[in-house]
Design a protein around this motif. Structure first.
Motif, short mmCIF file in Angstrom:
data_model
loop_
_atom_site.label_atom_id
_atom_site.label_comp_id
_atom_site.label_asym_id
_atom_site.label_seq_id
_atom_site.Cartn_x
_atom_site.Cartn_y
_atom_site.Cartn_z
N LEU A 1 0.77 -1.22 0.06
CA LEU A 1 0.01 -0.06 -0.01
C LEU A 1 0.91 1.33 -0.04
N THR A 2 1.84 1.35 0.88
CA THR A 2 2.80 2.37 0.95
C THR A 2 3.39 2.82 -0.45
N ALA A 3 3.87 1.65 -1.40
CA ALA A 3 4.48 1.81 -2.67
C ALA A 3 3.54 2.37 -3.57
N GLY A 4 2.23 1.85 -3.54
CA GLY A 4 1.45 2.41 -4.48
C GLY A 4 0.70 3.85 -4.30
N HIS A 5 1.00 4.31 -3.02
CA HIS A 5 0.66 5.76 -2.59
C HIS A 5 1.62 6.65 -3.07
N LEU A 6 2.80 5.90 -2.98
CA LEU A 6 4.08 6.77 -3.20
C LEU A 6 4.36 7.16 -4.69
N LEU A 7 3.77 6.00 -5.61
CA LEU A 7 4.04 6.20 -7.01
C LEU A 7 2.93 7.14 -7.35
N ILE A 8 1.65 6.99 -6.94
CA ILE A 8 0.80 7.74 -7.43
C ILE A 8 0.88 9.38 -6.97
#
Length: 227
Positions: free
Chosen positions: A165-172
């Motif tokens: 979840l952290t990686a997805g939020h950072l990419l967005i």
């Protein structure tokens, strides 16, 4: 002043009250409560069908002793899915990006499966620490390795959910920042970046649901070994 990319994961507060309490309470309010009527509306019917299908699929490899966990596992998956999806909305906070919260879910449930195994079938539970046919010189080493792998299970559950979840939020956030900066300089590139961000958002919606399912599925597999 330049904000850090990880500021979005800080727990917001209002008048000294952490808003994570509201974020954790909100999912229980969103789902409609079943009625005592013979015929329900379409939303309640679809909700009941989904819960029944998921529960049947989850409990398929478990014996009758593991069916007692149906309510806990199904409720946990719905709760995690709701938290993950609500965190994708603008100006919201995702509680499941906090490792402490995920470990709070993982450790007690994993420990409960271990205690059930030790209480119901201690021989089989301890037998998992030593594979059959192990040479005598390797017995102490394998016992230590299997014990470490057993103790690391809750950490793997919590870290997997947090990291995805952290990686997805950072990419967005990175793509949205790039789109905003390139909008005045290179509109074509900014449009392409926005399209990639839209596709990534759809992927993150799928990840939010899949990670909740994987979390509960692994717990059911741990339970299967001990019942």
């Amino acid at each position: 002043m330049t904000l850090s990319l990880f500021d979005q994961f800080a727990i917001p507060t209002y008048l000294g009250i952490p808003l994570i309490i509201i974020a954790l309470t909100l999912p229980w309010i969103l789902y409609p409560t079943p009625t005592n009527r013979w015929l329900n509306n379409r939303l309640l019917t679809l909700q009941g069908w989904f819960i029944n299908r998921f529960t049947q699929q989850l409990l398929l490899p478990l014996n009758l002793g593991g069916h007692k966990w149906a309510l806990i596992l199904t409720s946990l998956m719905l709760y995690l899915i709701t938290l993950n999806l609500l965190g994708l909305l603008p100006y919201t906070f995702t509680p499941t990006t906090q490792l402490s919260l995920n470990m709070g879910f993982a450790v007690p449930l994993w420990l409960a499966t271990v205690i059930i195994g030790m209480r119901n079938q201690p021989t089989a539970a301890l037998g998992h620490l030593l594979p059959e046919g192990t040479p005598a010189p390797l017995i102490p080493v394998l016992i230590i390795i299997e014990t470490i792998s057993l103790m690391i299970r809750p950490l793997a559950l919590g870290v997997r959910l947090t990291a995805n979840l952290t990686a997805g939020h950072l990419l967005i956030q990175l793509l949205s920042t790039a789109t905003f900066v390139l909008l005045q300089l290179m509109p074509t590139v900014a449009t392409l970046t926005a399209m990639v961000m839209l596709l990534l958002t759809l992927l993150e919606v799928a990840v939010a649901m899949i990670q909740a399912y994987v979390f509960v599925l692994l717990l059911s597999l741990y339970l299967q070994e001990n019942v």
